[in-house]
Design an enzyme around this catalytic site. Structure first.
Site: not given
Length: 729
Positions: A458, A680, A726, A728
């Site tokens: 990012s 995020c 966002d 992961w």
């Protein structure tokens, strides 16, 4: 003599003309006769009539399978190609592997009865199709879309589905499931079970468990028998005795990079961005590192927006390149120039530019740093240097539990597996004396190991404040493996983050001592050839990193009056630094234009951040107060220091606890202020727990429960793009 009437003359003239036409018919019509027919025949024969007609291409190539892939990072495409290869080797069936955005689907109903369609579909983001599968999904889900039969019917179509997803995300494999549901509704018949791969655990194992049963069902449905194919090479590798040195690819990703010609910089042609500034963000780096790097994009034509991602193209570390060169017996030939030709371009494209060298392929083009896959070990066992090594490889290939315990748990790369099987010491610095050479054809290595992919981060800056500079914030991945009787515990390093750590150290002229100031032994980090091909990534004392930008929809609302809630512990704060900078730039312009009260009606921006300690890993801690000053009270920050401040019962405080403490403001901002929420960071635990807390807050605020009213509100926020993630795994 009798006179002739006008009607007689007309009849006589017509007879003469007809007779002439008959007598000279060949000469008169020969030239025009074949003009139409051969062209039509030619088009139908080679499929060139419509390049988007996959049915014509299948008929032309005598292919019975069409395999469509929806892929964002290349993984689904790799599995599509694997399925095509297996269909060929098992049954002798040829396949057409298709990027769906390059073809039309109106004639899907025309697929012959003895053919089948495969759909290898990744789910991207919040249950979205990958970019190249958007049109396919619209066609399948749009009730007004019709096939060539004028209906939404696919009776007789046989199909296979394998989905790729991640169970830490809410919409796990939703695209693969949607394809399956829509095809079934239209009368198509699925072959075998729908496959679903979970990237959070082991995509590879899920694929291996699924495919055997699928192929059995496939053989029955298609009326074919296994054994009709055979093992055939995908590529032909040849050593080139003479080739112009300037035309050999030594790590360049495109012809433009090789010839140094100008052009657009994208995923096919990354830009070598000079590092203008780099620094360590953690105050205590004994065990961990986090690097901040600023990449200069001036003159590149690259633009970005806050929330976008930057793709960094790493190389493999020196030790793994040398290890595999030794294990393949190529140490003395690492600089030998090779050409690689695809033996079936429709099935297997050469995955990188050629001609190149053995060493370059291993360093720059294929992912030799990944954990070795179970399937390839059976293939490589045929080339074992001893019966013991062959038995070892076959056992790992067939014994799933042993593979997981030794290879997956030990995080062993292919070079390490080859050393281990041959009885070599994988802890020693590899060389040709301590590493047994395996006579593995290089084409098998090219076929079996995936392309080395860029690592995405990012962007932690705003183009409004830094128009010619992209900032990245990267925690360096380093952890210890799970020991077994074959392999002791060892350190495992992330490829991309350690590549950037090397660049940071080189840019600052820093070295990492192996002994700390306290006399403790440090872990030696891997080294990389960071100067790049032909020294392209270094100019004087300035180092460069090959990059490109990937667009994102992770964006602030355009109206600054909307409240914004951002949750980003650890490096999850990276895009929010860019978000806050974006608002700071807008505030400066607004105040300059409208005076000190310009921000009076702006919505509040709240950032929930977490780390271990305020004195250890508090990222950008000197910046936040300055941003708050410029935003005149419209920005507030809530910090959870999990190893510094504790709850009364002694348990740790995390961002979700801070969110609950601020629940009245959050509920008001979302329900009454029409605010936006952004998350995020890590998906498996943090993101899910934050969503659960949000659901509880919203559910109770609406007079209900988190499980019912709250979850419904969270779902609605996502549908309206007011809750964006966002994350992961």
């Amino acid at each position: 003599m009798a006179s002739t009437s006008s009607s007689d003359v007309a009849i006589l003239a017509l007879g003469v003309i007809l007779a002439a036409l008959y007598l000279f018919r060949d000469q008169l019509f020969a030239a025009s006769k074949p003009k139409v027919a051969p062209i039509v025949a030619s088009k139908s024969a080679n499929g060139s009539g419509n390049p988007r007609d996959f049915i014509a291409k299948m008929k032309d190539g005598k292919k019975r399978l069409v395999i469509f892939y929806g892929s964002q990072t290349g993984t689904a495409e790799e599995y599509a190609i694997r399925l095509a290869k297996e269909a060929k080797s098992k049954f002798g069936l040829a396949s057409l592997v298709c990027d769906p955005e390059e073809y039309d689907f109106e004639n899907l109903d025309q697929l012959p009865e003895d053919c089948a369609a495969f759909f290898v579909m990744a789910t991207y983001g919040e249950g979205e199709p990958t970019d190249n599968a958007v049109q396919l999904m619209q066609n399948l889900q749009d009730d007004s879309f019709e096939f060539s039969n004028g209906e939404r019917k696919l009776d007789g179509l046989k199909y296979v589905v394998f989905g790729l997803g991640n169970k830490t995300y809410e919409h796990y494999n939703s695209i693969g499931r949607a394809v399956d549901d829509q095809l079934t509704k239209m009368g198509a018949t699925r072959i075998g079970e729908r496959g679903e791969g979970d990237d959070d655990k082991s995509m590879e194992e899920d694929y291996l468990e699924w495919k055997d049963g699928m192929w059995e069902a496939f053989a029955t449905a298609m009326g074919v028998e296994e054994g009709q194919g055979g093992d055939t090479a995908d590529f032909a590798v040849s050593e080139l005795e003479s080739h112009p040195a300037e035309k050999v690819y030594l790590g360049e990703y495109s012809a433009r990079a090789l010839t140094k010609t100008k052009g657009i910089h994208d995923a096919k042609n990354p830009f070598p961005a000079p590092i203008s500034h780099a620094r360590e963000l953690f105050e205590d780096t004994k065990d961990r590192n986090c690097v901040h790097i600023e990449l200069n994009t001036e003159g590149s034509g690259i633009t970005y927006q806050h929330g976008d991602h930057v793709g960094v193209w790493p190389s493999n570390p020196d030790v793994e390149v040398n290890r595999l060169l030794c294990a393949l017996g190529l140490t003395g030939k690492k600089d030998t120039v090779i050409g690689i030709e695809s033996l079936d371009p429709a099935l297997a494209k050469v995955p990188f530019p050629v001609p190149t060298t053995y060493g370059t392929v291993l360093r720059h083009y294929i992912d030799i740093s990944a954990v070795a896959g179970r399937q390839i070990l059976g293939t490589l066992s045929k080339f074992a240097p001893s019966p013991e090594a062959e038995a070892f490889m076959k056992n790992l290939n067939t014994n799933k539990e042993e593979y997981h315990r030794v290879i997956a748990g030990g995080c062993l790369k292919l070079g390490e597996v080859l050393q281990l099987a041959a009885g070599n010491d994988i802890r020693a610095v590899p060389n040709s004396e301590n590493t047994t050479a395996w006579p593995i054809p290089f084409d098998i290595i090219v076929s079996a190991i995936p392309r080395l992919q860029p690592r995405y981060y990012s962007i932690s800056s705003s183009p409004k404040l830094h128009p010619n500079s992209i900032h990245v914030t990267v925690v360096v991945l380093k952890y210890q493996s799970i020991p077994s009787e074959h392999v002791k515990e060892k350190w495992v390093y992330g490829v991309g983050s350690n590549f950037l750590l090397n660049l940071k150290n080189a840019a600052n002229g820093e070295t990492v001592p192996l002994i700390s100031d306290a006399g403790e032994e440090r872990v030696a980090m891997p080294s990389y050839e960071i100067e790049g091909p032909r020294g392209a990534y270094k100019l004087d004392t300035v180092y460069k990193a090959p990059i490109h930008v990937r667009r994102s929809t992770f964006r602030l609302p355009t109206n600054p009056k909307s409240p914004v809630i951002m949750i980003g512990p650890g490096t999850g704060v990276a895009p929010f630094r860019g978000f806050v900078q974006e608002r700071v730039a807008l505030a400066r312009r607004s105040i300059e234009k409208n005076g000190a009260d310009a921000l009076a009606d702006w919505g509040r921006i709240s950032l929930f951040y977490g780390c271990r300690r305020s004195t250890e890993d508090f990222l950008y801690k000197d910046e936040w107060s300055k941003y708050a000053e410029e935003l005149h009270g419209k920005f507030s920050m809530h910090c959870a220091f999990s190893r510094e401040k504790y709850k009364p019962d002694g348990s740790k405080i995390y961002v979700q606890d801070l969110i609950w403490d601020d629940r009245e403001h959050i509920a008001d901002a979302i329900l009454n202020g029409k605010g936006y929420v952004y998350i995020c960071g890590e998906a498996k635990n943090m993101s899910k727990q934050v969503e659960d807390v949000l659901a509880r807050i919203l559910g109770e605020a609406k007079g209900g429960s988190g499980d019912v009213e709250g979850q419904a509100e969270v779902k609605l926020l996502k549908e309206r793009s007011r809750l964006m993630l966002d994350v992961w795994s």
